[in-house]
Design a protein around this motif. Structure first.
Motif, short mmCIF file in Angstrom:
data_model
loop_
_atom_site.label_atom_id
_atom_site.label_comp_id
_atom_site.label_asym_id
_atom_site.label_seq_id
_atom_site.Cartn_x
_atom_site.Cartn_y
_atom_site.Cartn_z
N ARG A 95 0.32 3.76 3.81
CA ARG A 95 0.59 2.32 3.89
C ARG A 95 0.12 1.65 2.61
NH1 ARG A 95 1.34 -1.24 8.02
NH2 ARG A 95 0.41 -3.29 7.83
N GLU B 139 -0.87 -2.29 1.16
CA GLU B 139 -1.17 -3.66 1.57
C GLU B 139 -1.47 -4.51 0.36
OE1 GLU B 139 -3.30 -2.83 5.88
OE2 GLU B 139 -4.52 -3.57 4.22
N MET C 100 5.35 -4.55 -3.61
CA MET C 100 5.00 -5.55 -2.64
C MET C 100 5.68 -6.84 -3.03
SD MET C 100 3.03 -4.27 -0.49
CE MET C 100 1.80 -3.10 -0.14
N CYS D 276 -3.83 -4.97 -4.38
CA CYS D 276 -2.94 -3.99 -3.77
C CYS D 276 -3.80 -2.80 -3.38
CB CYS D 276 -1.86 -3.56 -4.75
SG CYS D 276 -0.77 -2.29 -4.05
N ASP E 207 -3.77 -7.50 -0.12
CA ASP E 207 -4.85 -8.18 0.59
C ASP E 207 -5.40 -9.34 -0.23
OD1 ASP E 207 -4.55 -6.12 2.43
OD2 ASP E 207 -6.27 -4.99 1.68
N SER F 113 0.93 -9.02 2.60
CA SER F 113 2.16 -8.23 2.64
C SER F 113 1.76 -6.79 2.88
CB SER F 113 2.91 -8.36 1.31
OG SER F 113 4.13 -7.68 1.34
N SER F 114 2.62 -6.03 3.59
CA SER F 114 2.30 -4.62 3.83
C SER F 114 3.58 -3.82 4.00
CB SER F 114 1.42 -4.47 5.06
OG SER F 114 2.13 -4.87 6.22
N VAL G 278 -4.14 -9.91 5.17
CA VAL G 278 -3.11 -9.06 4.57
C VAL G 278 -1.89 -9.95 4.35
CG1 VAL G 278 -1.62 -7.06 4.89
CG2 VAL G 278 -3.98 -6.99 5.70
#
Length: 68
Positions: free
Chosen positions: A50, A52, A1, A14, A54, A62-63, A60
């Motif tokens: 997926r 993320e 990420m 994460c 958070d 970044s993802s 969120v």
């Protein structure tokens, strides 16, 4: 990420969203003073839909979609 412009001092988790519908927390980090950071979380790529990053405020930051 990767985050390129995050609020310094923000705590992030994460979270991996798995193909079976469950989630798994893969790590926690604090945003450095620069507001830029890259983190690596390990998991079975075939089992992850997926990823993320958070923030504690529920946003969120970044993802990444990893599924087909």
């Amino acid at each position: 990420m990767q985050i390129t412009d995050g609020p310094p001092g923000t705590h992030c988790t994460c979270r991996l969203l798995l193909t079976d519908g469950s989630t798994r927390d893969a790590g926690e980090w604090w945003m450095p003073p620069s507001g830029r950071a890259t983190w690596i979380a390990y998991g079975d790529a075939a089992a992850v839909d997926r990823g993320e990053l958070d923030a504690d405020d529920g946003r969120v930051r970044s993802s990444a979609d990893l599924g087909d």
